[in-house]
Scaffold this motif. Structure first.
Motif, PDB file in Angstrom:
ATOM      1  N   TYR A  91     -20.043  -0.312  14.217  1.00 52.08           N
ATOM      2  CA  TYR A  91     -20.099  -0.139  15.668  1.00 52.08           C
ATOM      3  C   TYR A  91     -20.373  -1.442  16.415  1.00 52.08           C
ATOM      4  N   ASP A  92     -20.735  -2.506  15.713  1.00 55.97           N
ATOM      5  CA  ASP A  92     -21.210  -3.713  16.398  1.00 55.97           C
ATOM      6  C   ASP A  92     -20.197  -4.274  17.393  1.00 55.97           C
ATOM      7  N   GLY A  93     -18.921  -4.156  17.097  1.00 59.72           N
ATOM      8  CA  GLY A  93     -17.902  -4.695  17.992  1.00 59.72           C
ATOM      9  C   GLY A  93     -17.694  -3.873  19.245  1.00 59.72           C
ATOM     10  N   ALA A  94     -18.290  -2.699  19.300  1.00 61.25           N
ATOM     11  CA  ALA A  94     -18.101  -1.830  20.465  1.00 61.25           C
ATOM     12  C   ALA A  94     -18.841  -2.352  21.689  1.00 61.25           C
ATOM     13  N   HIS A  95     -19.941  -3.079  21.488  1.00 60.50           N
ATOM     14  CA  HIS A  95     -20.728  -3.644  22.601  1.00 60.50           C
ATOM     15  C   HIS A  95     -21.088  -2.571  23.626  1.00 60.50           C
ATOM     16  N   GLN A  96     -21.566  -1.447  23.116  1.00 60.80           N
ATOM     17  CA  GLN A  96     -22.035  -0.352  23.968  1.00 60.80           C
ATOM     18  C   GLN A  96     -23.470  -0.015  23.577  1.00 60.80           C
ATOM     19  N   PRO A  97     -24.276   0.418  24.532  1.00 64.41           N
ATOM     20  CA  PRO A  97     -25.662   0.750  24.177  1.00 64.41           C
ATOM     21  C   PRO A  97     -25.770   1.985  23.298  1.00 64.41           C
ATOM     22  N   GLU A  98     -24.873   2.960  23.500  1.00 66.20           N
ATOM     23  CA  GLU A  98     -24.922   4.210  22.746  1.00 66.20           C
ATOM     24  C   GLU A  98     -23.548   4.488  22.138  1.00 66.20           C
ATOM     25  N   VAL A  99     -23.537   4.913  20.884  1.00 68.40           N
ATOM     26  CA  VAL A  99     -22.283   5.245  20.211  1.00 68.40           C
ATOM     27  C   VAL A  99     -22.478   6.514  19.390  1.00 68.40           C
ATOM     28  N   ASP A 100     -21.365   7.160  19.055  1.00 69.53           N
ATOM     29  CA  ASP A 100     -21.408   8.269  18.106  1.00 69.53           C
ATOM     30  C   ASP A 100     -20.188   8.177  17.209  1.00 69.53           C
ATOM     31  N   GLU A 101     -19.998   9.190  16.377  1.00 68.90           N
ATOM     32  CA  GLU A 101     -18.944   9.122  15.367  1.00 68.90           C
ATOM     33  C   GLU A 101     -17.539   9.062  15.964  1.00 68.90           C
ATOM     34  N   ALA A 102     -17.380   9.455  17.219  1.00 64.54           N
ATOM     35  CA  ALA A 102     -16.068   9.429  17.864  1.00 64.54           C
ATOM     36  C   ALA A 102     -15.789   8.122  18.599  1.00 64.54           C
ATOM     37  N   THR A 103     -16.761   7.219  18.651  1.00 68.00           N
ATOM     38  CA  THR A 103     -16.575   5.952  19.354  1.00 68.00           C
ATOM     39  C   THR A 103     -15.522   5.099  18.636  1.00 68.00           C
ATOM     40  N   PRO A 104     -14.489   4.602  19.353  1.00 67.00           N
ATOM     41  CA  PRO A 104     -13.489   3.745  18.707  1.00 67.00           C
ATOM     42  C   PRO A 104     -14.133   2.457  18.187  1.00 67.00           C
ATOM     43  N   LEU A 105     -13.697   2.020  17.020  1.00 67.51           N
ATOM     44  CA  LEU A 105     -14.226   0.804  16.424  1.00 67.51           C
ATOM     45  C   LEU A 105     -13.389  -0.396  16.860  1.00 67.51           C
ATOM     46  N   VAL A 106     -14.061  -1.536  17.033  1.00 68.83           N
ATOM     47  CA  VAL A 106     -13.409  -2.752  17.506  1.00 68.83           C
ATOM     48  C   VAL A 106     -13.738  -3.881  16.530  1.00 68.83           C
ATOM     49  N   PHE A 107     -12.697  -4.581  16.029  1.00 63.06           N
ATOM     50  CA  PHE A 107     -12.894  -5.664  15.072  1.00 63.06           C
ATOM     51  C   PHE A 107     -12.074  -6.881  15.481  1.00 63.06           C
ATOM     52  N   ASP A 108     -12.569  -8.064  15.142  1.00 59.25           N
ATOM     53  CA  ASP A 108     -11.818  -9.300  15.308  1.00 59.25           C
ATOM     54  C   ASP A 108     -11.343  -9.744  13.932  1.00 59.25           C
ATOM     55  N   PRO A 109     -10.076  -9.549  13.595  1.00 63.90           N
ATOM     56  CA  PRO A 109      -9.598  -9.885  12.255  1.00 63.90           C
ATOM     57  C   PRO A 109      -9.599 -11.378  11.959  1.00 63.90           C
ATOM     58  N   ALA A 110      -9.753 -12.220  12.992  1.00 62.27           N
ATOM     59  CA  ALA A 110      -9.792 -13.664  12.771  1.00 62.27           C
ATOM     60  C   ALA A 110     -11.191 -14.167  12.404  1.00 62.27           C
ATOM     61  N   ASP A 111     -12.191 -13.307  12.488  1.00 59.95           N
ATOM     62  CA  ASP A 111     -13.564 -13.684  12.154  1.00 59.95           C
ATOM     63  C   ASP A 111     -13.784 -13.458  10.663  1.00 59.95           C
ATOM     64  N   PRO A 112     -14.021 -14.528   9.877  1.00 59.90           N
ATOM     65  CA  PRO A 112     -14.164 -14.347   8.426  1.00 59.90           C
ATOM     66  C   PRO A 112     -15.337 -13.461   8.041  1.00 59.90           C
ATOM     67  N   ARG A 113     -16.341 -13.363   8.888  1.00 61.63           N
ATOM     68  CA  ARG A 113     -17.503 -12.531   8.562  1.00 61.63           C
ATOM     69  C   ARG A 113     -17.234 -11.044   8.781  1.00 61.63           C
ATOM     70  N   ARG A 114     -16.058 -10.710   9.292  1.00 59.90           N
ATOM     71  CA  ARG A 114     -15.718  -9.303   9.497  1.00 59.90           C
ATOM     72  C   ARG A 114     -15.097  -8.668   8.245  1.00 59.90           C
ATOM     73  N   VAL A 115     -15.045  -9.408   7.127  1.00 59.47           N
ATOM     74  CA  VAL A 115     -14.478  -8.835   5.906  1.00 59.47           C
ATOM     75  C   VAL A 115     -15.275  -7.602   5.477  1.00 59.47           C
ATOM     76  N   TYR A 116     -16.579  -7.608   5.719  1.00 59.41           N
ATOM     77  CA  TYR A 116     -17.404  -6.444   5.394  1.00 59.41           C
ATOM     78  C   TYR A 116     -16.959  -5.240   6.218  1.00 59.41           C
ATOM     79  N   ASP A 117     -16.908  -5.412   7.535  1.00 59.31           N
ATOM     80  CA  ASP A 117     -16.578  -4.314   8.434  1.00 59.31           C
ATOM     81  C   ASP A 117     -15.165  -3.789   8.185  1.00 59.31           C
ATOM     82  N   LEU A 118     -14.220  -4.714   8.062  1.00 54.49           N
ATOM     83  CA  LEU A 118     -12.829  -4.302   7.911  1.00 54.49           C
ATOM     84  C   LEU A 118     -12.591  -3.591   6.588  1.00 54.49           C
TER      85      LEU A 118
END
Length: 265
Positions: A91-118
């Motif tokens: 959920y970290d890429g969502a930049h929202q104070p509150e999230v739930d299971e239906a919240t769309p996920l947001v990723f930056d594929p150019a960030d090498p540290r996002r290999v975990y999330d992706l």
């Protein structure tokens, strides 16, 4: 019914396997690379394999653990149910104070540290769309325990408490996270095994290091931090869907207080 725990040598998998064994379920806990994994009946699979602390140093192993092995298991098809352990970090890429299971996920594929999330997101996608409705995703918050060797900042903090009443921690009082105790995590995994979709395994409460330190101080410990960093808090992941099953993570401050009171007894 056959039960398989993958990653049974890890933090969550080891406790889960012990819990299942104590309940008389005798889980199979194959070693990494077991040649029979893709040919025998796995029954209900708890997929706890993964990398956390060293994912950035081992990106290819991270993808293998989070998605490639899962892909082979699903392709072979010798399972009844599968519970895939993911993370609320997605959920970290969502930049929202509150999230739930239906919240769309947001990723930056150019960030090498996002290999975990992706890689976790790919594992989620396979579990949700390639199992014929037999899969469920568990997004774990920050899991902690005080057993020696337990990973994570809070676990290491708690493990120091029996050794000293004067603690200096390499962190900031302003760091905030959602915590769920290891035993509550295991309870939740068992509870969702026959469900589908996504469940946040979290307390639903963001707590700061300063708030936890206050519990320590009230019970006689001195706590100092080496930093004053104040990054934005992570999104607060709702635990309402898990609560509908009658499962609730205990508030971290209550668990810490009971643990410290036990040390003083």
């Amino acid at each position: 019914m056959t039960v398989t725990v993958l990653g049974a040598q890890g933090f969550v998998g080891r406790r889960l396997a012990a819990r299942l064994a104590a309940a008389g379920e005798a889980p199979w806990t194959p070693a990494r690379g077991d040649p029979t994994l893709l040919t025998r009946d796995l029954g209900t699979v708890y997929y706890c394999a993964g990398l956390t602390a060293d994912y950035d140093r081992r990106p290819f192993d991270t993808v293998e653990a989070h998605a490639s092995l899962l892909n082979e298991i699903l392709r072979a098809g010798h399972f009844e149910r599968i519970v895939y352990c993911s993370s609320t970090r997605l959920y970290d890429g969502a930049h929202q104070p509150e999230v739930d299971e239906a919240t769309p996920l947001v990723f930056d594929p150019a960030d090498p540290r996002r290999v975990y999330d992706l890689s976790k997101a790919l594992g989620e996608n396979l579990t949700l769309t390639r199992t014929g409705g037999r899969g469920v995703v568990a997004r774990l918050a920050n899991v902690y325990d005080w057993m020696q060797g337990s990973p994570g900042f809070l676990s290491e903090w708690l493990a120091q408490a029996p050794q000293s009443r004067d603690l200096t921690l390499e962190s900031s009082p302003h760091i905030r996270r959602d915590y769920i105790h290891l035993d509550d995590t295991v309870d939740a995994l068992v509870a969702i095994a026959d469900r589908s979709g996504i469940y946040n395994l979290a307390s639903g409460e963001i707590v700061s290091n300063a708030q936890i330190a206050q519990v320590f101080q009230e019970l006689g410990w001195s706590v100092r931090f080496t930093s004053e960093a104040d990054p934005p808090p992570p999104p607060n992941a709702s635990a309402a869907r898990l609560a509908e099953l009658g499962v609730r993570a205990r508030p971290v401050k209550d668990v810490v207080r009971a643990y410290l009171e036990g040390l003083k007894a």
